[in-house]
Enzyme design. Structure first.
Site, PDB file in Angstrom:
ATOM      1  N   TYR A 153       0.862  -1.109  -0.294  1.00  0.00           N
ATOM      2  CA  TYR A 153       0.155  -0.265   0.236  1.00  0.00           C
ATOM      3  C   TYR A 153       0.683   1.034  -0.011  1.00  0.00           C
ATOM      4  CZ  TYR A 153      -3.182   3.153   1.970  1.00  0.00           C
ATOM      5  OH  TYR A 153      -4.480   4.512   1.830  1.00  0.00           O
ATOM      6  N   ASP A 248       9.281   2.680  -1.124  1.00  0.00           N
ATOM      7  CA  ASP A 248       8.562   3.225   0.175  1.00  0.00           C
ATOM      8  C   ASP A 248       8.887   2.821   1.253  1.00  0.00           C
ATOM      9  OD1 ASP A 248       4.758   3.153   0.141  1.00  0.00           O
ATOM     10  OD2 ASP A 248       6.007   4.383   1.662  1.00  0.00           O
ATOM     11  N   LYS A 276       5.237   9.227   8.606  1.00  0.00           N
ATOM     12  CA  LYS A 276       5.082   8.065  10.086  1.00  0.00           C
ATOM     13  C   LYS A 276       5.740   9.068  11.107  1.00  0.00           C
ATOM     14  CE  LYS A 276       3.086   4.477   8.113  1.00  0.00           C
ATOM     15  NZ  LYS A 276       1.785   4.684   8.787  1.00  0.00           N
TER      16      LYS A 276
HETATM   17  P1  KE4 Z   1      -0.642   8.485   5.002  1.00  0.00           P
HETATM   18  O1  KE4 Z   1      -0.764   8.647   3.281  1.00  0.00           O
HETATM   19  O2  KE4 Z   1      -1.485   6.953   5.942  1.00  0.00           O
HETATM   20  O3  KE4 Z   1      -0.075   9.409   6.058  1.00  0.00           O
HETATM   21  O4  KE4 Z   1       0.308   7.079   4.573  1.00  0.00           O
HETATM   22  C1  KE4 Z   1      -0.035   6.407   3.209  1.00  0.00           C
HETATM   23  C2  KE4 Z   1       1.085   4.946   3.184  1.00  0.00           C
HETATM   24  C3  KE4 Z   1       2.007   4.748   2.463  1.00  0.00           C
HETATM   25  N1  KE4 Z   1       2.809   3.942   2.109  1.00  0.00           N
HETATM   26  C4  KE4 Z   1       2.937   3.397   3.073  1.00  0.00           C
HETATM   27  C5  KE4 Z   1       3.892   1.883   3.190  1.00  0.00           C
HETATM   28  C6  KE4 Z   1       1.567   3.162   4.156  1.00  0.00           C
HETATM   29  O5  KE4 Z   1       1.949   2.195   5.420  1.00  0.00           O
HETATM   30  C7  KE4 Z   1       1.380   4.108   4.018  1.00  0.00           C
HETATM   31  C8  KE4 Z   1       0.253   4.435   5.357  1.00  0.00           C
HETATM   32  N2  KE4 Z   1       0.302   3.161   6.399  1.00  0.00           N
HETATM   33  C9  KE4 Z   1      -1.190   3.013   6.857  1.00  0.00           C
HETATM   34  C10 KE4 Z   1      -1.549   2.251   7.537  1.00  0.00           C
HETATM   35  N3  KE4 Z   1      -0.877   0.439   7.345  1.00  0.00           N
HETATM   36  C11 KE4 Z   1      -2.133   4.641   7.367  1.00  0.00           C
HETATM   37  C12 KE4 Z   1      -3.348   3.815   8.252  1.00  0.00           C
HETATM   38  C13 KE4 Z   1      -4.089   4.636   8.236  1.00  0.00           C
HETATM   39  O6  KE4 Z   1      -4.307   4.511   6.278  1.00  0.00           O
HETATM   40  O7  KE4 Z   1      -5.030   4.736   8.670  1.00  0.00           O
END
Ligand code: KE4
Length: 446
Positions: A153, A248, A276
């Site tokens: 993701y 990523d 993060k």
């Molecule tokens: P954000 O847009 O949520 O800050 O980041 C997206 C993203 C991009 N790349 C990786 C590898 C990620 O894990 C994420 C976001 N992670 C999720 C949980 N695995 C965020 C939790 C949520 O969507 O509420």
């Protein structure tokens, strides 16, 4: 015997009322889908405050937290040094929309830890980071196609909400309404830990692939580490076919070690996406990498990308503090806690004859309810998600707050400890025994 918090008796009446109220203004009552507990059932506790490794909800319950805001809080909730730094920064103003030294200092700090990031641009989320990195890769190569991996993701940008078409070699199809078929068609989906699947896509779409994006340690199908040689193979294939290799590292950045997965595995990407931990719990994302690429980003170059709150002084302050605390001692502690928890969960599964397959990498782990190893998305999908839901609810009732999905990582922090991990292992044993007892009458009647 370790006493479980009072949560076990609570019906979470306040959270149920607050959740119903939230649904009258927020879609599904939340601002991000996974928080609604749809995958595990039950009402999500509404959190009033947090400190260290603990959450405290609106019903007087408290929990040992393994979500840790989905990864950013490697130092735990509300560490004193961070809250002090933020209070001082806020008193100087919350946002200027103008250059500051803070963003320069954080950029230099990132480059010291990840030398592949020769230039960096701060944004406000991981989604913005990956969207922008893809636009840059397309501009730099003059190509349109993207290779991603099933189960990985990269945020909710249209190009990433795509699954394989009728076959992995065919053009992608949207996984969400609202993503146009035209956009999805430029995304091709390979199998994680399968270099042959990548070779086949490159062969079929020769000279049309702009970039290959990968979570170097997958975290969004649950934790799936890269097989030996997988990342090195992606580097070779990207070079062979003139594609940009994007790591990523939104999860793995500063989590897998101070230099992220690229340091841990010794593979240098062309671009890296971060999020993060880099924001210390405030909204920060970033993308960066080779100077010849990043110098194409406006205003240095023609590739447009902008953001009102990018490089926000509060967020930069939090990121600077978080990175300043990344010591060798912290990683030794995190690795030790991760190993202790993984071993304890495996032991609890053995004692209750539960099919549990543990994938772990340092301070992030996923126990899969599966009898077989989990090496990619296809195997992860075979996990028993209903069993995970029962386990989740039993652990929540015993004061342990786990990710409300089988396909996420459990995060440890510097605020966790051996006693907290041991209490978690004990709660896991009690939960698995309770699950076994409830399953027993059904099997006895067969
Ligand atoms: P954000 O847009 O949520 O800050 O980041 C997206 C993203 C991009 N790349 C990786 C590898 C990620 O894990 C994420 C976001 N992670 C999720 C949980 N695995 C965020 C939790 C949520 O969507 O509420």
């Amino acid at each position: 015997m370790i006493s479980f918090p009072a949560m076990a008796a609570s019906t979470r009446a306040n959270s149920r009322r607050l959740f119903a109220r939230a649904k009258r203004i927020l879609p599904g009552g939340v601002d991000s889908p996974v928080r609604a507990f749809s995958a595990v059932g039950g009402t999500p506790p509404f959190i009033r405050r947090a400190r260290g490794a603990r959450l405290f909800d609106e019903d007087g319950g408290s929990y040992i937290d393994y979500v840790m805001s989905w990864g950013p809080l490697i130092h735990g909730h509300a560490p004193a040094g961070l809250t002090r730094a933020l209070a001082e920064a806020a008193a100087r103003g919350t946002s200027f929309g103008a250059p500051t030294t803070l963003e320069v200092e954080l950029g230099l700090a990132v480059r010291r830890l990840m030398p592949s990031i020769e230039r960096i641009r701060f944004v406000n989320s991981g989604t913005e980071a990956t969207m922008s990195a893809l636009r840059l890769a397309r501009a730099a190569t003059g190509r349109d196609r993207l290779i991603k991996f099933a189960g990985c993701y990269h945020g909710h940008g249209d190009a990433f909400l795509v699954q394989a078409g009728s076959g992995a070699l065919t053009l992608g199809v949207p996984t969400s309404p609202g993503v146009s078929r035209a956009v999805a068609a430029d995304t091709l989906v390979a199998e994680y830990n399968d270099l042959t699947s990548v070779e086949r896509i490159f062969a079929k779409h020769r000279n049309r692939v702009a970039a290959l994006i990968v979570e170097p340690i997958a975290g969004n199908m649950g934790v799936v580490p890269p097989a030996t040689g997988f990342l090195e193979g992606l580097r070779e294939l990207a070079d062979q076919h003139g594609a940009i290799l994007i790591f990523d590292e939104v999860i793995s950045g500063f989590r897998a070690g101070p230099g992220g997965a690229q340091e841990r595995f010794g593979v240098r990407p062309d671009l890296t996406c971060l999020g993060k931990i880099i924001g210390g719990g405030l909204p920060v994302g970033a993308y960066g990498g080779r100077q010849d690429l990043m110098d194409q980003v406006a205003p240095a170059g023609p590739v447009y990308q902008a953001g009102t709150l990018s490089g926000n002084p509060l967020a930069m302050t939090a990121g600077l503090w978080a990175l300043s605390q990344l010591t060798p001692k912290l990683y030794r502690k995190l690795d030790g806690l991760g190993a202790r928890l993984a071993a304890g969960l495996a032991d609890a599964a053995r004692q209750t004859d539960t099919d549990l397959h543990l994938n772990a990498h340092g301070s992030v782990l996923t126990p899969f309810f599966s009898a077989t190893p989990i090496r990619n998305y296809q195997s992860a999908r075979r996990a028993d998600t209903a069993a995970y839901g029962r386990f989740f609810r039993g652990m929540l009732a015993r004061g342990i707050y786990l990710p409300p999905s089988q396909f996420e990582g459990w995060f440890l922090s510097g605020a966790h400890s051996n006693p907290l991990v041991d209490a978690t292992i004990e709660a896991a044993g009690a939960t698995l025994r309770s699950m076994r007892r409830r399953a027993a009458p059904a099997s006895a009647s067969r």
